[in-house]
Design a protein around this motif. Structure first.
Motif, PDB file in Angstrom:
ATOM      1  N   THR A  90       0.829  -1.198   0.000  1.00  0.00           N
ATOM      2  CA  THR A  90       0.000   0.000   0.000  1.00  0.00           C
ATOM      3  C   THR A  90       0.872   1.261   0.000  1.00  0.00           C
ATOM      4  OG1 THR A  90      -0.289  -0.252   2.392  1.00  0.00           O
ATOM      5  CG2 THR A  90      -2.054  -1.038   1.008  1.00  0.00           C
ATOM      6  N   PHE A  91       2.105   1.144   0.530  1.00  0.00           N
ATOM      7  CA  PHE A  91       3.057   2.263   0.404  1.00  0.00           C
ATOM      8  C   PHE A  91       3.378   2.490  -1.074  1.00  0.00           C
ATOM      9  CE2 PHE A  91       7.457   3.984   0.528  1.00  0.00           C
ATOM     10  CZ  PHE A  91       7.237   5.100   1.303  1.00  0.00           C
ATOM     11  N   ALA A  92       3.565   1.384  -1.804  1.00  0.00           N
ATOM     12  CA  ALA A  92       3.807   1.485  -3.242  1.00  0.00           C
ATOM     13  C   ALA A  92       2.616   2.139  -3.938  1.00  0.00           C
ATOM     14  CB  ALA A  92       4.071   0.107  -3.831  1.00  0.00           C
ATOM     15  N   LEU A  93       1.412   1.792  -3.478  1.00  0.00           N
ATOM     16  CA  LEU A  93       0.205   2.393  -4.071  1.00  0.00           C
ATOM     17  C   LEU A  93       0.191   3.906  -3.860  1.00  0.00           C
ATOM     18  CD1 LEU A  93      -2.661  -0.108  -3.210  1.00  0.00           C
ATOM     19  CD2 LEU A  93      -1.770   0.468  -5.461  1.00  0.00           C
ATOM     20  N   ILE A  94       0.655   4.354  -2.686  1.00  0.00           N
ATOM     21  CA  ILE A  94       0.706   5.798  -2.435  1.00  0.00           C
ATOM     22  C   ILE A  94       1.606   6.476  -3.460  1.00  0.00           C
ATOM     23  CG2 ILE A  94       1.487   7.600  -0.849  1.00  0.00           C
ATOM     24  CD1 ILE A  94       0.827   5.867   1.424  1.00  0.00           C
ATOM     25  N   LEU A  95       2.790   5.878  -3.696  1.00  0.00           N
ATOM     26  CA  LEU A  95       3.713   6.468  -4.674  1.00  0.00           C
ATOM     27  C   LEU A  95       3.027   6.558  -6.036  1.00  0.00           C
ATOM     28  CD1 LEU A  95       7.085   4.647  -3.851  1.00  0.00           C
ATOM     29  CD2 LEU A  95       6.355   6.926  -3.166  1.00  0.00           C
TER      30      LEU A  95
END
Lengths: 307, 323
Positions: free
Chosen positions: A100-105
């Motif tokens: 989900t951190f990757a999704l934020i990016l």
């Protein structure tokens, strides 16, 4: 310091709390039902704000924008759930955090790509412009009162949805025993998508409402997301009641702290330092409160019984 | 020698060879890039102690990284201006002293944050460490004495006795040695009785408690050591940029540190170095092609999490080792 000023700050705190509740309710619902920690919830808040600002700029109507924000955020949530989140339910929390951190990016940079780096602006609808006189003689913006009211309505609707409808029964069943409701013939995959989209719509709605108060820009969801985390940690992860109480607590403590602490410190130290110490302490206040609550109740104020 | 040992050796040699080569052909930019890799790898090695060995998913290690950075910045500022710091003590520009202060301060912060956070587990732990890091972040932003939001410049890079730290290669070598010593320390801890208890507490806390070891103390100690290492890296990072700002404390930084470990391979000795190298190279290569490199970094990261769980070292050595 007058009574009227304090009342105004209290209302500001309530307004912040109500917005935090909309974010925290989605987060806590998603965690409660699917056991998933979703960092990208702030991105859905941003999606709602951008959808509202864009549609409002096209059509000239804030209300169409508000509908668009609900639809876009729910759609974005459903798509993300189908493509990515679905694969994460069986993973450990570390994988969920990273994905989900990757999704934020992806969301943040993607939005910057589409809309540019400049913030968008969203006007308060004419119906809600103007101010209301408060007891004590000050004026308070009508729009902020409307936010508080809207939040209260959504909170009540959510309560009805979860306690009175078939979908609500399934959500509660999903919280207490996933395998069992699957065995009873409920299509659990669809239920998960619906819950995720519902949480996303709440976040998008919050984003659109706040978008008219602040500028609509990339990264606007992140401070709210972290406050929402504090809220659900205080309230007990998975508990909607806890989210409501936690959100109001955090909203009011944060706002009143920023307002009162510098004034308190004036009594002890010179004014120039009082502003500095009070301001610094006020910005840390809710985290200190969180630490104190966790020191007494490590699982929050309303820990879910089954977890 | 196992395949992983060979890969580790190659990584260590490569990290040394590239800056030496860059220095020989007069390309100092690549030395800076390698220094960045070494420092980020050091920070992630610290986190790997808590996350990889102890299974403590700290989403707040930027706090320790930033505290280390501010320790360096504040000491250097006072050393430069001559104003006493506290208790009549003056600042300093000697790296060994700064490192000690940075590591001890970060370690104390780690003890305090860990003492509260480790009472919880799972998602609570992730969110609470994040929240504490945000608390430190907002404090740094709102406290104007050391630059507040604007950050703090270190006018002259701090000194190491007998070395000209202003030369890029010399500074790289300092960071390289510190990194290798820390990786060695990590290996020692992992092989020690303490390390065994820590890993056992990750795999089965109930069993550990049954044999008479309290997981809490073991975890707290590991968390504090982990914070010290990351704090040390922060001090070096401040010296590399000659600048400290609240961005070192931001939650993106915490996320990046976790990303480094996962890209490299969780719990592996050289995982953080492999991850840091990969990350900095991706950043540099993508950044050269497109301004939107973060978008593609997100896609790559998503791909790694969903489909390649062992990270780079897991891919190269072919053995899955997760969590």
């Amino acid at each position: 310091m007058t009574f009227a000023l304090a009342l105004e700050q209290l209302l500001n705190g309530l307004q912040l709390g109500v917005m935090l509740f909309l974010m925290a309710a989605g987060l806590t619902l998603i965690f409660g039902v699917m056991g998933l920690i979703n960092l990208a919830h702030g991105s859905l808040y941003m999606v709602g704000a951008f959808a509202c600002a864009t549609v409002a700029a096209w059509t000239g109507s804030f209300w169409l924008g508000l509908i668009a924000s609900l639809a876009c955020a729910a759609a974005a949530g459903a798509i993300v759930e189908l493509l990515v989140i679905r694969r994460l339910y069986d993973r450990d929390h570390l994988d969920q955090v990273l994905a989900t951190f990757a999704l934020i990016l992806i969301f943040s940079e993607g939005t910057r790509w589409m809309f540019g780096s400049f913030p968008l602006y969203l006007d308060i609808p004419p119906l809600l412009q103007g101010a209301v006189a408060l007891p004590g003689g000050t004026q308070y913006p009508l729009y902020r009162l409307a936010i508080i009211a809207a939040g209260a309505v959504v909170a009540f609707a959510l309560y009805l949805l979860i306690s009175r409808t078939r979908l609500g029964i399934r959500i509660r069943a999903g919280e207490s025993d996933r395998e069992m409701i699957g065995a009873l013939g409920v299509d659990i995959r669809t239920l998960y998508t619906v819950v995720f989209a519902l949480g996303a719509a709440l976040a998008g709605f919050a984003g659109a409402m706040v978008g008219a108060l602040q500028s609509v820009q990339v990264g606007m969801g992140e401070p709210v997301l972290i406050l929402a985390f504090v809220v659900i940690v205080i309230g007990g992860i998975g508990s909607i009641k806890g989210a409501l109480l936690g959100a109001l607590l955090v909203g009011v403590i944060d706002t009143m702290g920023r307002f009162l602490l510098p004034k308190v410190f004036v009594l002890f130290v010179p004014p120039s330092q009082a502003g500095m110490i009070g301001g610094a302490l006020a910005s840390m206040l809710i985290y200190i409160v969180m630490a104190l609550i966790l020191a007494v109740k490590p699982r929050g104020l309303f820990p879910p019984a089954h977890a | 020698m196992s395949r992983e040992t060979v890969v580790n050796l190659i990584l260590a040699v490569l990290l040394l060879a590239v800056p030496l080569l860059a220095n020989a052909v007069g390309q100092p930019f690549y030395i800076t890039l390698a220094t960045r890799i070494a420092i980020l790898a050091l920070a992630a090695t610290g986190l790997n102690l808590a996350l990889g060995l102890g299974g403590l998913v700290s989403f707040g290690h930027a706090a320790f990284f930033g505290i280390g950075g501010y320790a360096a910045g504040i000491l250097a500022t006072h050393g430069f201006s001559g104003d006493p710091l506290i208790f009549g003590l003056s600042g300093t520009n000697l790296m060994p002293v700064i490192w000690l202060v940075a590591a001890v301060t970060a370690g104390l912060a780690g003890l305090a944050i860990g003492a509260i956070s480790l009472r919880t587990s799972g998602v609570y732990f992730i969110m609470i460490t994040l929240a504490f890091a945000q608390m430190v972040y907002y404090f740094a932003v709102s406290w104007p004495a050391y630059g507040g939001e604007d950050g703090l410049s270190i006018l002259v890079r701090n000194q190491f006795p007998g070395v000209n730290s202003m030369r890029p290669l010399s500074f790289f070598l300092i960071c390289y040695v510190v990194l290798l010593v820390s990786i060695g320390l990590f290996a020692l801890i992992r092989a020690s009785r303490f390390g065994s208890a820590l890993q056992a507490a990750r795999q089965n806390p109930v069993r550990v408690a049954t044999v008479g070891i309290r997981p809490f103390r073991i975890r707290l100690t590991a968390f504090a050591i982990s914070a010290m290492m990351t704090g040390l890296a922060g001090a070096l990072f401040a010296d590399l940029n000659r600048f400290v700002s609240p961005s070192m404390l931001s939650w993106h930084m915490s996320g990046e540190l976790i990303v480094l470990i996962i890209l490299g391979g969780t719990g592996r000795l050289f995982g953080p170095l492999a991850g840091a190298a990969l990350y900095v190279i991706i950043e540099y290569a993508l950044g050269g092609i497109t301004e939107r490199w973060q978008f593609f970094l997100g896609l790559i990261l998503l791909g790694v999490v969903l489909f390649a769980r062992g990270g780079l070292l897991g891919f190269v050595t072919g053995k899955a080792r997760h969590g």
